[in-house]
Design a protein around this motif. Structure first.
Motif, PDB file in Angstrom:
ATOM      1  N   THR A  98       0.902  -1.364   0.419  1.00 25.85           N
ATOM      2  CA  THR A  98      -0.163   0.036   0.100  1.00 25.85           C
ATOM      3  C   THR A  98       0.318   1.658   0.293  1.00 25.85           C
ATOM      4  N   SER A  99       1.797   0.684   0.526  1.00 23.54           N
ATOM      5  CA  SER A  99       2.682   2.453   0.854  1.00 23.54           C
ATOM      6  C   SER A  99       3.773   2.735  -0.528  1.00 23.54           C
ATOM      7  N   ILE A 100       4.220   1.468  -0.965  1.00 26.77           N
ATOM      8  CA  ILE A 100       4.536   1.822  -2.386  1.00 26.77           C
ATOM      9  C   ILE A 100       3.860   2.248  -3.601  1.00 26.77           C
ATOM     10  N   LEU A 101       2.328   1.946  -3.378  1.00 25.95           N
ATOM     11  CA  LEU A 101       1.445   2.107  -4.648  1.00 25.95           C
ATOM     12  C   LEU A 101       1.102   3.454  -4.439  1.00 25.95           C
ATOM     13  N   VAL A 102       0.773   3.997  -3.098  1.00 30.62           N
ATOM     14  CA  VAL A 102       0.838   5.377  -2.777  1.00 30.62           C
ATOM     15  C   VAL A 102       1.845   6.281  -2.753  1.00 30.62           C
ATOM     16  N   ALA A 103       2.494   5.716  -3.470  1.00 29.88           N
ATOM     17  CA  ALA A 103       3.977   6.463  -3.696  1.00 29.88           C
ATOM     18  C   ALA A 103       3.581   6.789  -4.740  1.00 29.88           C
ATOM     19  N   VAL A 104       4.192   5.769  -5.375  1.00 27.31           N
ATOM     20  CA  VAL A 104       4.112   5.465  -7.034  1.00 27.31           C
ATOM     21  C   VAL A 104       3.500   6.606  -7.780  1.00 27.31           C
ATOM     22  N   GLU A 105       1.659   6.763  -7.248  1.00 25.59           N
ATOM     23  CA  GLU A 105       1.136   7.330  -7.721  1.00 25.59           C
ATOM     24  C   GLU A 105       0.489   8.582  -7.151  1.00 25.59           C
ATOM     25  N   ASN A 106       1.206   9.060  -5.927  1.00 26.06           N
ATOM     26  CA  ASN A 106       1.287   9.932  -5.656  1.00 26.06           C
ATOM     27  C   ASN A 106      -0.119  10.361  -5.495  1.00 26.06           C
ATOM     28  N   ALA A 107      -0.996   9.170  -4.529  1.00 24.16           N
ATOM     29  CA  ALA A 107      -1.665   9.424  -3.955  1.00 24.16           C
ATOM     30  C   ALA A 107      -1.594   9.985  -2.272  1.00 24.16           C
ATOM     31  N   VAL A 108      -3.230  11.131  -2.299  1.00 23.58           N
ATOM     32  CA  VAL A 108      -3.240  11.607  -0.900  1.00 23.58           C
ATOM     33  C   VAL A 108      -3.564  11.417   0.347  1.00 23.58           C
ATOM     34  N   THR A 109      -3.625  10.351   0.818  1.00 18.63           N
ATOM     35  CA  THR A 109      -3.462   9.329   2.494  1.00 18.63           C
ATOM     36  C   THR A 109      -4.001  10.745   3.050  1.00 18.63           C
ATOM     37  N   PRO A 110      -5.508  10.403   4.061  1.00 18.93           N
ATOM     38  CA  PRO A 110      -5.620  10.960   5.540  1.00 18.93           C
ATOM     39  C   PRO A 110      -4.503  11.410   6.753  1.00 18.93           C
ATOM     40  N   ARG A 111      -4.398  10.895   6.583  1.00 20.29           N
ATOM     41  CA  ARG A 111      -3.308  10.308   7.596  1.00 20.29           C
ATOM     42  C   ARG A 111      -1.513  10.287   7.244  1.00 20.29           C
ATOM     43  N   PRO A 112      -0.420  11.070   7.849  1.00 19.61           N
ATOM     44  CA  PRO A 112       1.142  10.051   6.587  1.00 19.61           C
ATOM     45  C   PRO A 112       1.149   8.492   6.728  1.00 19.61           C
ATOM     46  N   LEU A 113       1.643   8.072   6.639  1.00 18.78           N
ATOM     47  CA  LEU A 113       2.196   6.583   6.626  1.00 18.78           C
ATOM     48  C   LEU A 113       3.584   6.781   7.446  1.00 18.78           C
ATOM     49  N   ALA A 114       3.918   5.437   7.683  1.00 17.54           N
ATOM     50  CA  ALA A 114       4.970   5.169   8.252  1.00 17.54           C
ATOM     51  C   ALA A 114       6.426   5.653   7.183  1.00 17.54           C
ATOM     52  N   HIS A 115       6.299   5.791   6.245  1.00 16.94           N
ATOM     53  CA  HIS A 115       7.429   6.217   5.193  1.00 16.94           C
ATOM     54  C   HIS A 115       7.221   7.902   4.726  1.00 16.94           C
ATOM     55  N   ASP A 116       5.792   8.212   4.570  1.00 18.38           N
ATOM     56  CA  ASP A 116       6.500   9.604   4.794  1.00 18.38           C
ATOM     57  C   ASP A 116       6.382  10.066   6.165  1.00 18.38           C
ATOM     58  N   LEU A 117       6.537   9.469   7.233  1.00 21.37           N
ATOM     59  CA  LEU A 117       6.752   9.910   9.107  1.00 21.37           C
ATOM     60  C   LEU A 117       8.542  10.206   8.350  1.00 21.37           C
TER      61      LEU A 117
END
Length: 163
Positions: A44-63
């Motif tokens: 999920t974290s990789i897909l969020v990054a690759v697709e430049n998706a916005v999450t409601p709260r930061p994921l661990a890799h965003d932190l």
């Protein structure tokens, strides 16, 4: 070392997530793809990054990304360095001032972080030789490609990569 890109994230017949790494120098449908089985959260974290998706709260890799920025450190590259008994190993290279730090990491975490910060992803030649599979993904004929890839995932098993 061969520089790669994230070609996709898939789910195999057992419901396990697989990240697909493709050498940058290989055209679609030729060369090889390196599949690495990863956890659902990392996928999920990789897909969020690759697709430049916005999450409601930061994921661990965003932190991790924010922490590195606040410390004025930069991820310069990540490397999938080896396979031992079917387990992939990776390293994250971080530059901080005059220091260069090499940090041991799981490939999924290294790739998720690299995808966020735009760092190059590299795979050791020996890893490609051992774990690389023929690229059956044809981006021009996605429907046929997806069917062929599903058959591939049905037949391959993470155990295939144990020494």
């Amino acid at each position: 070392m061969v520089q790669v890109r994230v070609a996709g994230v898939a789910v195999d017949s057992m419901g396990q997530h697989v990240i697909l790494l493709k050498p940058l120098s290989d055209a679609p449908g030729v060369g090889s793809i390196v599949p690495i089985w990863i956890g659902a959260q990392e996928a999920t974290s990789i897909l969020v990054a690759v697709e430049n998706a916005v999450t409601p709260r930061p994921l661990a890799h965003d932190l991790m990304t924010v922490m590195l920025q606040q410390l004025e450190a930069q991820v310069t590259r990540v490397e999938v360095t080896r396979i031992t008994d079917g387990t992939f190993f990776a390293e994250i290279t971080v530059a901080h001032g005059d220091q260069v730090l090499i940090i041991d990491a799981r490939p999924s975490d290294a790739i998720a972080l690299a995808s966020r910060v735009g760092a190059a992803i590299w795979v050791a030649d020996a890893v490609i030789e051992e774990a690389g599979m023929p690229d059956i993904l044809d981006e021009d004929d996605a429907e046929v490609s997806v069917d062929e890839f599903k058959r591939f995932l049905d037949e391959v098993d993470p155990e295939d990569f144990r020494g």
